[in-house]
Design a protein around this motif. Structure first.
Motif, PDB file in Angstrom:
ATOM      1  N   SER A 320     -73.107  -2.846  12.545  1.00  0.00           N
ATOM      2  CA  SER A 320     -73.179  -4.301  12.505  1.00  0.00           C
ATOM      3  C   SER A 320     -74.522  -4.909  12.889  1.00  0.00           C
ATOM      4  O   SER A 320     -74.776  -6.066  12.524  1.00  0.00           O
ATOM      5  N   SER A 321     -75.380  -4.203  13.609  1.00  0.00           N
ATOM      6  CA  SER A 321     -76.611  -4.842  14.072  1.00  0.00           C
ATOM      7  C   SER A 321     -77.726  -3.828  14.248  1.00  0.00           C
ATOM      8  O   SER A 321     -77.492  -2.624  14.383  1.00  0.00           O
ATOM      9  N   SER A 322     -78.950  -4.332  14.234  1.00  0.00           N
ATOM     10  CA  SER A 322     -80.121  -3.501  14.501  1.00  0.00           C
ATOM     11  C   SER A 322     -81.268  -4.397  14.923  1.00  0.00           C
ATOM     12  O   SER A 322     -81.486  -5.462  14.332  1.00  0.00           O
ATOM     13  N   THR A 323     -81.964  -3.978  15.952  1.00  0.00           N
ATOM     14  CA  THR A 323     -83.177  -4.677  16.369  1.00  0.00           C
ATOM     15  C   THR A 323     -84.239  -3.647  16.662  1.00  0.00           C
ATOM     16  O   THR A 323     -83.968  -2.618  17.290  1.00  0.00           O
ATOM     17  N   CYS A 324     -85.454  -3.902  16.183  1.00  0.00           N
ATOM     18  CA  CYS A 324     -86.543  -2.966  16.423  1.00  0.00           C
ATOM     19  C   CYS A 324     -87.848  -3.715  16.622  1.00  0.00           C
ATOM     20  O   CYS A 324     -88.000  -4.859  16.182  1.00  0.00           O
ATOM     21  N   ALA A 325     -88.776  -3.060  17.292  1.00  0.00           N
ATOM     22  CA  ALA A 325     -90.116  -3.582  17.517  1.00  0.00           C
ATOM     23  C   ALA A 325     -91.115  -2.549  17.032  1.00  0.00           C
ATOM     24  O   ALA A 325     -91.014  -1.370  17.380  1.00  0.00           O
ATOM     25  N   GLY A 342     -67.834   0.845   7.273  1.00  0.00           N
ATOM     26  CA  GLY A 342     -67.878   2.301   7.324  1.00  0.00           C
ATOM     27  C   GLY A 342     -69.309   2.768   7.499  1.00  0.00           C
ATOM     28  O   GLY A 342     -70.255   2.108   7.060  1.00  0.00           O
ATOM     29  N   GLU A 343     -69.489   3.918   8.146  1.00  0.00           N
ATOM     30  CA  GLU A 343     -70.836   4.372   8.507  1.00  0.00           C
ATOM     31  C   GLU A 343     -71.748   4.576   7.291  1.00  0.00           C
ATOM     32  O   GLU A 343     -72.912   4.195   7.309  1.00  0.00           O
ATOM     33  N   GLU A 344     -71.232   5.182   6.233  1.00  0.00           N
ATOM     34  CA  GLU A 344     -72.080   5.484   5.080  1.00  0.00           C
ATOM     35  C   GLU A 344     -72.580   4.212   4.405  1.00  0.00           C
ATOM     36  O   GLU A 344     -73.778   4.070   4.100  1.00  0.00           O
ATOM     37  N   VAL A 345     -71.684   3.266   4.190  1.00  0.00           N
ATOM     38  CA  VAL A 345     -72.069   2.001   3.558  1.00  0.00           C
ATOM     39  C   VAL A 345     -73.013   1.230   4.483  1.00  0.00           C
ATOM     40  O   VAL A 345     -74.017   0.667   4.037  1.00  0.00           O
ATOM     41  N   HIS A 346     -72.693   1.213   5.769  1.00  0.00           N
ATOM     42  CA  HIS A 346     -73.560   0.501   6.706  1.00  0.00           C
ATOM     43  C   HIS A 346     -74.966   1.093   6.706  1.00  0.00           C
ATOM     44  O   HIS A 346     -75.957   0.360   6.714  1.00  0.00           O
ATOM     45  N   HIS A 347     -75.060   2.411   6.677  1.00  0.00           N
ATOM     46  CA  HIS A 347     -76.371   3.066   6.666  1.00  0.00           C
ATOM     47  C   HIS A 347     -77.203   2.609   5.470  1.00  0.00           C
ATOM     48  O   HIS A 347     -78.364   2.218   5.619  1.00  0.00           O
ATOM     49  N   ARG A 348     -76.614   2.620   4.300  1.00  0.00           N
ATOM     50  CA  ARG A 348     -77.347   2.208   3.091  1.00  0.00           C
ATOM     51  C   ARG A 348     -77.718   0.732   3.166  1.00  0.00           C
ATOM     52  O   ARG A 348     -78.825   0.337   2.790  1.00  0.00           O
ATOM     53  N   ARG A 349     -76.793  -0.095   3.645  1.00  0.00           N
ATOM     54  CA  ARG A 349     -77.007  -1.536   3.729  1.00  0.00           C
ATOM     55  C   ARG A 349     -78.212  -1.859   4.613  1.00  0.00           C
ATOM     56  O   ARG A 349     -79.099  -2.615   4.226  1.00  0.00           O
ATOM     57  N   PHE A 350     -78.274  -1.281   5.808  1.00  0.00           N
ATOM     58  CA  PHE A 350     -79.361  -1.613   6.730  1.00  0.00           C
ATOM     59  C   PHE A 350     -80.660  -0.902   6.368  1.00  0.00           C
ATOM     60  O   PHE A 350     -81.751  -1.412   6.645  1.00  0.00           O
ATOM     61  N   LEU A 351     -80.568   0.272   5.737  1.00  0.00           N
ATOM     62  CA  LEU A 351     -81.780   0.924   5.235  1.00  0.00           C
ATOM     63  C   LEU A 351     -82.470   0.009   4.233  1.00  0.00           C
ATOM     64  O   LEU A 351     -83.703  -0.187   4.283  1.00  0.00           O
ATOM     65  N   GLU A 352     -81.703  -0.587   3.329  1.00  0.00           N
ATOM     66  CA  GLU A 352     -82.284  -1.488   2.341  1.00  0.00           C
ATOM     67  C   GLU A 352     -82.771  -2.794   2.979  1.00  0.00           C
ATOM     68  O   GLU A 352     -83.829  -3.314   2.626  1.00  0.00           O
ATOM     69  N   LEU A 353     -82.016  -3.335   3.918  1.00  0.00           N
ATOM     70  CA  LEU A 353     -82.423  -4.574   4.576  1.00  0.00           C
ATOM     71  C   LEU A 353     -83.751  -4.414   5.303  1.00  0.00           C
ATOM     72  O   LEU A 353     -84.676  -5.215   5.129  1.00  0.00           O
TER      73      LEU A 353
END
Length: 364
Positions: A320-325, A342-353
């Motif tokens: 659901s979330s990610s923060t990075c510096a 689901g983990e697989e879909v979430h992984h692809r979603r945030f990789l692209e974001l």
């Protein structure tokens, strides 16, 4: 500059991955984007003022709290946990240090990590202390992400060293000095009622119909302190926390840490170890995930996209979330959405974001 980013977020809404989300970008100390898209819940538009659930993305607050107490001479990073929490030494855990906990190399994952509860604080601490050390696990030489247990331990160490409950300490020593007025790890009843519809629910979206995670939406869940998972607030506030770290421990004249302490927290302290929870090699600072794309940018869990520099540090929250510096680009990126697909879909979603953020900023 939000065209491509907005398109990726909108595509996730169309595919049913999330109902809406927030995204904040800070570059060179200046907020260049703070946006909301979609719905907080059915029929209600998402705004930048909604409080999002951060889950594990709030874990680094404990690292900063320990860093502050380390600076004050109240603890050392290589202190055995049992020096400050004697009952933790049960069942062969006496050699586990604060550093081991911060790097997820202590080896005391247990049922607590999978079956924590809204039981009284003392009961949850007792359960972690009573857990056995894992078999064939030399502390510091084997890695496995501790979902909840490690952060219960760190928060209790903070309480015993300082005297204040962890959520009070974080409010008074970190959130309020940084102007994070809507950042909470346990919501008092009056604030829960006062926020009302500003508290954005989180939904399981693996099925055809989004299902509300009722525990976190209700008053009991909102008031439950789980240091590794109960943080919440507008994503802009989590971005400001990271801007403080990129600023060497200070933001807008408020100093929380010395630059040397920040450097210790976000430098690679654990390298090349296979993580037995994530099933992947992941590098770690002290409470922070350091960019691990060298081990497979397309596969590393909770990474920072295809273009982050090697010194990038941060933390993700469960689907659901990610923060990075990213120190090389003086960049903070914070994203929160309200759907867990689901983990697989979430992984692809945030990789692209996260990849799109860098490309849109011309940093690819």
């Amino acid at each position: 500059m939000s065209g491509g980013i907005e398109s990726v977020l909108a595509a996730g809404i169309e595919r049913g991955y999330h109902l809406g989300g927030q995204l904040c970008i800070i570059r060179d100390g200046r907020e260049i984007l703070n946006m909301a898209l979609g719905e907080a819940q059915s029929g209600a538009s998402m705004t930048t003022e909604h409080l999002m659930h951060w889950f594990s993305a709030g874990k680094p607050f404990a690292a900063v709290a320990l860093g502050q107490l380390w600076e004050r001479g109240l603890c050392g990073l290589d202190d055995p946990v049992a020096q400050h929490l004697p009952e933790f030494a049960q069942h062969g855990k006496e050699a586990i240090t604060l550093r081991h906990v911060l790097t997820h190399t202590g080896g005391f994952r247990s049922r607590v990590d999978l079956d924590w509860s809204a039981a009284p604080w003392e009961e949850n601490i007792a359960r972690v202390c009573a857990a056995k050390g894992e078999r064939d696990w030399p502390p510091g030489r084997k890695a496995g992400y501790h979902i909840a247990s490690g952060w219960l331990v760190l928060a209790e160490v903070v309480r015993r060293l300082d005297g204040r409950p962890y959520d009070q300490y974080v409010r008074e020593e970190i959130a309020v000095p940084l102007g994070l007025e809507d950042t909470w790890f346990a919501l008092p009843d009056d604030r829960y009622r006062g926020y009302g519809d500003r508290l954005a629910p989180i939904f399981a979206t693996e099925g055809k119909t989004p299902r509300t995670l009722d525990f976190w939406r209700g008053e009991t869940g909102a008031g439950t302190l789980l240091p590794g998972a109960s943080g919440r607030g507008p994503i802009r506030e989590l971005a400001r926390f990271y801007a403080m770290l990129l600023g060497g421990g200070q933001l807008e004249g408020q100093r929380l840490l010395a630059p040397q302490t920040v450097e210790a927290l976000v430098a690679r302290q654990r390298t090349g170890l296979y993580d037995h929870t994530f099933g992947h090699v992941v590098d770690w600072g002290l409470g922070f995930i350091v960019d691990s794309s060298i081990y497979g940018v397309e596969t590393v869990p909770y990474g920072y996209g295809r273009h982050a520099s090697p010194r990038t540090f941060g933390h993700g929250g469960h689907q659901s979330s990610s923060t990075c510096a990213d120190p090389e680009h003086n960049l903070v990126v914070a994203i929160a959405v309200n759907g867990m697909p689901g983990e697989e879909v979430h992984h692809r979603r945030f990789l692209e974001l996260l990849t799109t953020v860098y490309e849109e900023l011309g940093l690819a």
